[in-house]
Scaffold this motif. Structure first.
Motif, PDB file in Angstrom:
ATOM      1  N   GLU A  10       0.738  -1.259  -0.138  1.00  0.00           N
ATOM      2  CA  GLU A  10      -0.095   0.116   0.129  1.00  0.00           C
ATOM      3  C   GLU A  10       0.758   1.187  -0.075  1.00  0.00           C
ATOM      4  O   GLU A  10       0.604   2.243  -0.646  1.00  0.00           O
ATOM      5  N   ARG A  11       1.935   1.091   0.773  1.00  0.00           N
ATOM      6  CA  ARG A  11       2.739   2.430   0.719  1.00  0.00           C
ATOM      7  C   ARG A  11       3.613   2.752  -0.417  1.00  0.00           C
ATOM      8  O   ARG A  11       4.306   3.812  -0.477  1.00  0.00           O
ATOM      9  N   THR A  12       3.872   1.744  -1.242  1.00  0.00           N
ATOM     10  CA  THR A  12       4.700   1.883  -2.435  1.00  0.00           C
ATOM     11  C   THR A  12       3.830   2.066  -3.622  1.00  0.00           C
ATOM     12  O   THR A  12       4.355   2.246  -4.748  1.00  0.00           O
ATOM     13  N   GLU A  13       2.503   1.873  -3.626  1.00  0.00           N
ATOM     14  CA  GLU A  13       1.484   2.145  -4.601  1.00  0.00           C
ATOM     15  C   GLU A  13       1.359   3.675  -4.916  1.00  0.00           C
ATOM     16  O   GLU A  13       1.491   4.424  -4.407  1.00  0.00           O
ATOM     17  N   GLY A  14       1.662   3.895  -6.247  1.00  0.00           N
ATOM     18  CA  GLY A  14       1.636   4.993  -6.753  1.00  0.00           C
ATOM     19  C   GLY A  14       2.964   5.782  -7.267  1.00  0.00           C
ATOM     20  O   GLY A  14       3.124   6.672  -7.854  1.00  0.00           O
ATOM     21  N   PHE A  15       3.922   5.060  -6.625  1.00  0.00           N
ATOM     22  CA  PHE A  15       5.507   5.605  -6.846  1.00  0.00           C
ATOM     23  C   PHE A  15       5.827   4.691  -8.362  1.00  0.00           C
ATOM     24  O   PHE A  15       6.014   3.394  -8.254  1.00  0.00           O
ATOM     25  N   GLU A  16       6.205   5.468  -9.341  1.00  0.00           N
ATOM     26  CA  GLU A  16       6.612   4.812 -10.573  1.00  0.00           C
ATOM     27  C   GLU A  16       8.017   4.851 -10.713  1.00  0.00           C
ATOM     28  O   GLU A  16       8.508   6.014 -10.685  1.00  0.00           O
ATOM     29  N   LEU A  17       8.822   3.951 -10.912  1.00  0.00           N
ATOM     30  CA  LEU A  17      10.217   3.958 -11.116  1.00  0.00           C
ATOM     31  C   LEU A  17      10.475   4.442 -12.661  1.00  0.00           C
ATOM     32  O   LEU A  17       9.977   4.223 -13.518  1.00  0.00           O
ATOM     33  N   ILE A  18      11.739   5.058 -12.535  1.00  0.00           N
ATOM     34  CA  ILE A  18      12.202   5.840 -13.978  1.00  0.00           C
ATOM     35  C   ILE A  18      13.447   4.971 -13.960  1.00  0.00           C
ATOM     36  O   ILE A  18      14.375   5.192 -13.187  1.00  0.00           O
ATOM     37  N   GLU A  19      13.645   4.416 -15.170  1.00  0.00           N
ATOM     38  CA  GLU A  19      14.695   3.717 -15.703  1.00  0.00           C
ATOM     39  C   GLU A  19      15.942   4.562 -16.003  1.00  0.00           C
ATOM     40  O   GLU A  19      15.846   5.624 -16.762  1.00  0.00           O
ATOM     41  N   ASP A  20      17.233   4.591 -15.602  1.00  0.00           N
ATOM     42  CA  ASP A  20      18.290   5.426 -16.103  1.00  0.00           C
ATOM     43  C   ASP A  20      18.680   5.008 -17.519  1.00  0.00           C
ATOM     44  O   ASP A  20      18.892   4.072 -17.930  1.00  0.00           O
ATOM     45  N   ALA A  21      18.894   6.198 -18.295  1.00  0.00           N
ATOM     46  CA  ALA A  21      19.131   5.839 -19.502  1.00  0.00           C
ATOM     47  C   ALA A  21      20.727   5.650 -19.754  1.00  0.00           C
ATOM     48  O   ALA A  21      21.078   5.214 -20.984  1.00  0.00           O
ATOM     49  N   ASP A  22      21.380   6.304 -18.870  1.00  0.00           N
ATOM     50  CA  ASP A  22      22.823   6.234 -18.851  1.00  0.00           C
ATOM     51  C   ASP A  22      23.262   4.920 -18.345  1.00  0.00           C
ATOM     52  O   ASP A  22      23.171   4.552 -17.097  1.00  0.00           O
TER      53      ASP A  22
END
Length: 215
Positions: free
Chosen positions: A141-153
């Protein structure tokens, strides 16, 4: 007081931004001249760090010294609570120091000023692939809504932050006090007595060292 919330490699949902603002309103009791508070969120991609994969850094800017705290936990809510707990201690210490200076009493020694500041070694963060892990219902529940962003580098290393600080001359004692308020293991400053760029650093427990550039 402006509160800026941003994610280094994660999208921050609006409900968490509001949660941060509600939590940080209380810190103004320590310093009514706070100008801005920066809150940064980081996700640790190393699967071995799953118990403390979410990191929160809080930096307070005012007319006085910069005060900083950070903490890691399994979710951003717990990390925020832990970071604010550290921040409260450092803000309280800075407020006590201001009261001493206004009252023109003898300044607090470094040992006394830092006695209540618990030292925790900095976390090491690596850029490995994100692995799935089992979560409890509360963690999910506490991690819901957090979208991870992948590093391009994909380089094995890269500079992630550059900082420039004002170089007002100060004593070694003041430099140590600033270092503790930031929660760092070292602090770069201009030595008021020698006039040379110097660094104070932590050795063991509450033992410190000083390095200076030769002329």
């Amino acid at each position: 007081m402006d509160i800026v919330v941003k994610g280094r490699n994660v999208e921050v949902p609006d409900h968490y931004r509001q949660h941060v603002a509600d939590k940080l309103q209380k810190i103004e009791r320590y310093d009514h001249k706070l100008i801005r508070v920066d809150v940064e969120l980081f996700h640790e991609r190393n699967p071995r760090q799953s118990d403390h994969c979410q990191r929160v850094e809080i930096t307070c800017y005012s007319r006085g010294p910069v005060i900083r705290a950070e903490a890691c936990a399994a979710d951003f809510y717990s990390a925020l609570d832990a970071a604010i707990s550290k921040l409260d201690s450092r803000l309280s210490r800075a407020a006590d120091r201001r009261r001493v200076h206004r009252g023109r009493h003898a300044p607090v020694s470094v040992a006394a000023a830092t006695a209540s500041l618990a030292f925790t070694p900095p976390e090491r963060h690596t850029a490995t692939a994100l692995a799935t892990r089992a979560e409890t219902p509360v963690q999910a529940e506490r991690t819901e809504g957090f979208e991870l962003i992948e590093d391009a580098d994909d380089q094995p290393w890269h500079i992630v932050r550059e900082k420039e600080h004002p170089g007002e001359p100060m004593t070694v004692d003041d430099a140590l006090f600033h270092m503790e308020l930031l929660g760092h293991d070292f602090y770069l400053f201009n030595d008021k007595e020698s006039g040379r760029p110097s660094v104070v650093y932590r050795r063991r427990a509450y033992d410190y060292g000083v390095m200076s550039l030769g002329m």
